[in-house]
Design an enzyme around this catalytic site. Structure first.
Site, mmCIF file in Angstrom:
data_model
loop_
_atom_site.group_PDB
_atom_site.id
_atom_site.type_symbol
_atom_site.label_atom_id
_atom_site.label_comp_id
_atom_site.label_asym_id
_atom_site.label_seq_id
_atom_site.Cartn_x
_atom_site.Cartn_y
_atom_site.Cartn_z
ATOM 1 N N GLU A 187 46.737 46.912 38.309
ATOM 2 C CA GLU A 187 47.234 48.008 37.491
ATOM 3 C C GLU A 187 46.329 49.219 37.668
ATOM 4 O O GLU A 187 45.117 49.086 37.786
ATOM 5 C CB GLU A 187 47.276 47.585 36.016
ATOM 6 C CG GLU A 187 48.229 46.427 35.786
ATOM 7 C CD GLU A 187 48.139 45.833 34.394
ATOM 8 O OE1 GLU A 187 49.130 45.200 33.977
ATOM 9 O OE2 GLU A 187 47.093 45.982 33.739
ATOM 10 N N ASP A 198 48.586 37.977 32.635
ATOM 11 C CA ASP A 198 49.796 37.155 32.708
ATOM 12 C C ASP A 198 49.573 35.850 33.456
ATOM 13 O O ASP A 198 50.181 34.836 33.111
ATOM 14 C CB ASP A 198 50.921 37.930 33.395
ATOM 15 C CG ASP A 198 51.465 39.042 32.515
ATOM 16 O OD1 ASP A 198 52.178 38.716 31.556
ATOM 17 O OD2 ASP A 198 51.154 40.212 32.768
#
Length: 395
Positions: free
Chosen positions: A150, A166
């Site tokens: 990210e 995740d």
């Protein structure tokens, strides 16, 4: 219980809240960050399969959702449908093992995906991009080896992380080269660390979080934030610790200094029944939290919701970190800055514990607010010359 996830990125805002860094404008007296910077991707994985790269996110100048090609040119997503319609192929052919590829990163808030062996499947709804959700056994990407980083690149610089919020899977590092030539990296596993994460999660009794591919080899470890929902982690995994915290602060006070650059801003938490009330220095109640469950703790949501404000959000992030790291009973002043105190209780987030143990610098993004106290695997520079992503060995 599985929902398609729409890509509506607000990473610049979330990074600002989580880290206390200001990302809304250029640094004082700094040279303007160029419209694109190079991202050099190196494949040191030791694997022979093809690699595919995707740069997906929000173009900050327009607020549009889309993808960038290898030259950094933005392409808005077309309208999606219901049921979802296939997205355009946004893949970039990645480097073979032992090789590098340089692409351009535009001013984006989004994700750099990479997949190994085959391309990912993306689709579009009227609301935007549907991303992979491999906790769903019917997700078309479930049997594909992939991961993502990210990042936000804007006028205040670059923030880029490696994330395990995740799942833990295909290993990689991220880095940034400053204008001075100094390179800083994070996300590197210790020798043998990749296998050790799988083994450590199994040894903790959370082996159902390990998802194997069609050939029987491990593909990923699902985070307990998803594992409660899938039944891969018991719904009461954290209940004993939560009960002990609630009992302790029925007769003691939890002092929270939630904003690192505001050391005089403190709040005081005490429990009455199933509610922890926080007061400010004047004794006024500023927010209250219902007793959380394990899902709230692992996911840092529900009873531990964290709005983008200056009181409840920062308090919730600190509580979430304290629960996951199991430091709330050993230190009544939070956040605890000493990572040697983390994960010492038998009831803890073993997924996060194992991943942090296997990182060279001890840093990881193993749950949503692992950045509390700057223990996350993130690098930032206000005037970046180049970014890096290195695919590392599966050892």
């Amino acid at each position: 219980m599985f929902r398609l996830r729409t890509f509506l990125v607000a990473a610049a805002a979330s990074i600002a809240v989580a880290t206390g860094l200001i990302v809304s404008g250029p640094a004082p007296e700094a040279e303007a960050v160029p419209d694109t910077i190079p991202l050099t991707i190196t494949n040191n994985s030791g694997r022979g399969e093809p690699v595919y790269i995707y740069n997906l996110g929000t173009e900050l100048s327009s607020g549009q959702l889309g993808y960038a090609d290898a030259d950094g040119t933005f392409h808005a997503w077309p309208a999606g449908g219901n049921p979802p319609t296939p997205a355009p192929d946004a893949s970039i052919e990645g480097p073979a093992n032992g090789e590098t590829l340089t692409i351009q990163m535009p001013k984006f808030s989004g994700r750099i995906y990479f997949s190994v062996g085959e391309k990912l499947h993306f689709s579009l709804t009227p609301d935007g991009l549907v991303q992979p959700a491999v906790q769903n056994p019917d997700d078309p990407n479930r049997d594909i080896l992939f991961n993502w980083s990210e990042y936000t690149l804007n006028d205040a610089g670059l923030w880029i992380n490696s994330t395990q919020v995740d799942m833990f899977t295909a290993p990689y590092t991220v880095g940034v080269r400053e204008q001075s030539g100094t390179v800083r990296t994070t996300g590197e596993l210790k020798p043998g660390g990749y296998s050790a994460v799988f083994d450590g999660v199994r040894d903790a009794g959370w082996g159902d979080l390990v998802h194997n591919g069609p050939d029987g080899t491990p593909l990923r470890v699902l985070s307990p934030g998803h594992g409660v929902g899938t039944g891969d982690v018991p719904a009461d995994a954290m209940s004993d610790y939560i009960d002990r915290v609630w009992e302790h602060y029925s007769s003691n006070t939890l002092t929270v200094t939630p904003i690192s650059h505001e050391p005089d801003t403190k709040y005081y938490g005490t429990v009455s029944g199933d509610v922890m009330n926080f007061t400010d220095g004047s004794g006024e109640v500023v927010t209250s939290f219902n007793k959380p469950d394990s899902d709230s703790v692992f996911g840092c949501h529900k009873e531990l919701d964290a709005p983008n404000d200056q009181v409840r959000g920062p308090l919730s992030r600190t509580l979430c970190a304290g629960f996951n790291r199991s430091t709330l009973l050993t230190n009544s002043e939070q956040p605890d800055p000493d990572n040697s105190n983390f994960y010492q209780d038998p009831v803890t987030n073993h997924y996060a514990r194992v991943i942090h143990e296997q990182m060279v610098d001890g840093k990881a993004y193993a749950f949503a607010f692992d950045d509390v106290g700057a223990h996350e695997s993130l690098v930032h520079d206000g005037d970046p010359a180049e970014a890096f992503m290195t695919l590392t060995p599966y050892e």
